[in-house]
Scaffold this motif. Sequence first.
Motif, PDB file in Angstrom:
ATOM      1  N   TRP A  83       0.883  -1.342  -0.097  1.00 33.27           N
ATOM      2  CA  TRP A  83       0.041  -0.040  -0.136  1.00 33.27           C
ATOM      3  C   TRP A  83       0.922   1.431  -0.027  1.00 33.27           C
ATOM      4  N   ALA A  84       1.961   1.321   0.834  1.00 32.65           N
ATOM      5  CA  ALA A  84       2.764   2.630   0.912  1.00 32.65           C
ATOM      6  C   ALA A  84       3.400   2.671  -0.366  1.00 32.65           C
ATOM      7  N   VAL A  85       3.969   1.729  -0.868  1.00 34.84           N
ATOM      8  CA  VAL A  85       4.769   1.976  -2.034  1.00 34.84           C
ATOM      9  C   VAL A  85       3.621   2.416  -3.318  1.00 34.84           C
ATOM     10  N   ARG A  86       2.551   2.017  -3.348  1.00 33.45           N
ATOM     11  CA  ARG A  86       1.562   2.067  -4.162  1.00 33.45           C
ATOM     12  C   ARG A  86       1.197   3.622  -4.025  1.00 33.45           C
ATOM     13  N   GLU A  87       1.001   4.057  -3.019  1.00 36.43           N
ATOM     14  CA  GLU A  87       0.291   5.365  -2.593  1.00 36.43           C
ATOM     15  C   GLU A  87       1.363   6.340  -2.396  1.00 36.43           C
ATOM     16  N   PHE A  88       2.416   6.287  -1.943  1.00 40.16           N
ATOM     17  CA  PHE A  88       3.477   7.559  -1.838  1.00 40.16           C
ATOM     18  C   PHE A  88       4.735   7.426  -2.813  1.00 40.16           C
TER      19      PHE A  88
END
Length: 459
Positions: A83-88
């Motif tokens: 999620w973090a890689v995809r969002e940020f």
Amino acid sequence: MSVKTSAPAGSAPEALSAAARLRRVRWYQQPRWRRLGAMLAIAVTLTLMTGEEGTTQDLFLALREDFTGPGLWIWVAAAVAVWAVREFLADQASRAVGGARQAASGPLAAARSRWESDGRVRAGVLTALLALAVFGPLGVERYWQQVLVDQIAIFVLLAIGLNVVIGWAGLLDLGFIAFFAIGAYSAAYWTGALPVQPPVVLNNFLVLPVAVLTCLVAGVVLGAPTLRLRGDYLAIVTLGFHEIVYLMAKNAEGVTEGARGVKVERFSIDLGFFSYEWELDPMPYYWLLIGFIVLAIFLFMRLEHSKVGRAWTAIREDEVAAAATGVDTVRYKLMAFAIGASTSGVAGVAYASKVGYFNPENFAILLSVLVLAYVIFGGMGSIPGVLFGAAFLVWLPEYLREWVDPKDRYMYLGALLVIMMIYRPQGVIPSRRRKRELRMAEAGVGGADATGPAEGGQR
């Protein structure tokens, strides 16, 4: 004498303030945090999938072991990382990719222009891909050759047919495997393998056009009473159609042999001066199925860009508007059901002739759901996407067979599809029209899902 009443002081600002509060989006309602919630739910599901199994002596053993061990935190950490890689980091990655595309725009634009304008280039590339598909499997193990024939090639044919119904016409069909069963039992009937004997026994190759015609008629029979239905209602009717075919095959023992199953002869050719019989070697079947697939792709690509294909597109995007502009929606929806079902007839005959034995359990409802998942994963309306989605998702569970329990393979497939729908709902290789629809939906101009009912229209 009229008396003027004035609103209490401050009522207008209070009303505006209340309206502003109603319109305000909470932090947990933002798409980013909703995606985080979905990823955490997937992490919990994967924890239960890969953890301890419950027992009849202790019903809560699995919950205690799974949620107190390290597995939960490992899956949560993996989900949060994705999620973090995809969002940020997605913006930075897209900027980097955009820069690389801009740097390579000249060569890419030239290559694309040459591809679109020069038929010899297209023919050369397609010939190379076809040669790879034909001769590439010669160097793989016998087991993977069997997988290519019994599963991948068969499901690719089914996915191509279902793409006509769902991807092009926008009709949600959950009973597509019923046509597959009709094709298989047509092969059994016309080759004399059933208790009910045909008027004339045919060779398996001669059964192919008969099975196609039978499935065409079955598609019309299914489509005729469902013309006024759309979305979930159509899905329920097609699901009922599958159950009718499945239960008839299972219970009509005097006609279909029921649960005992049927033995079918293999493909053979006897021209007098030349004869050949397909035996246990899977490669001749594979090459035969490659021929069927190439023929289906050629015909359907021609169909997609014809008047019929444009009518299907209009029906999928807005059936009410299509009818208002003169499209005969009844006729074209019937054609979608019938033409999509025809490839299932070919696949059914090929499958029955290859395996040599089948019973009603080979046509369970799970297969309809799987074929639908393959089409959605690859990209609805995109023939390259459908080919990739079916081939990859059939290959993946077989590749994981040494590490994943067979009972759990489809759960991993479900988790993959959930992640796919969160971050790439258009599919791996979407069609241009599908990508445009999703962009319009994100901008608030039109709907992203053409399988549902049109706004203000009938179901």
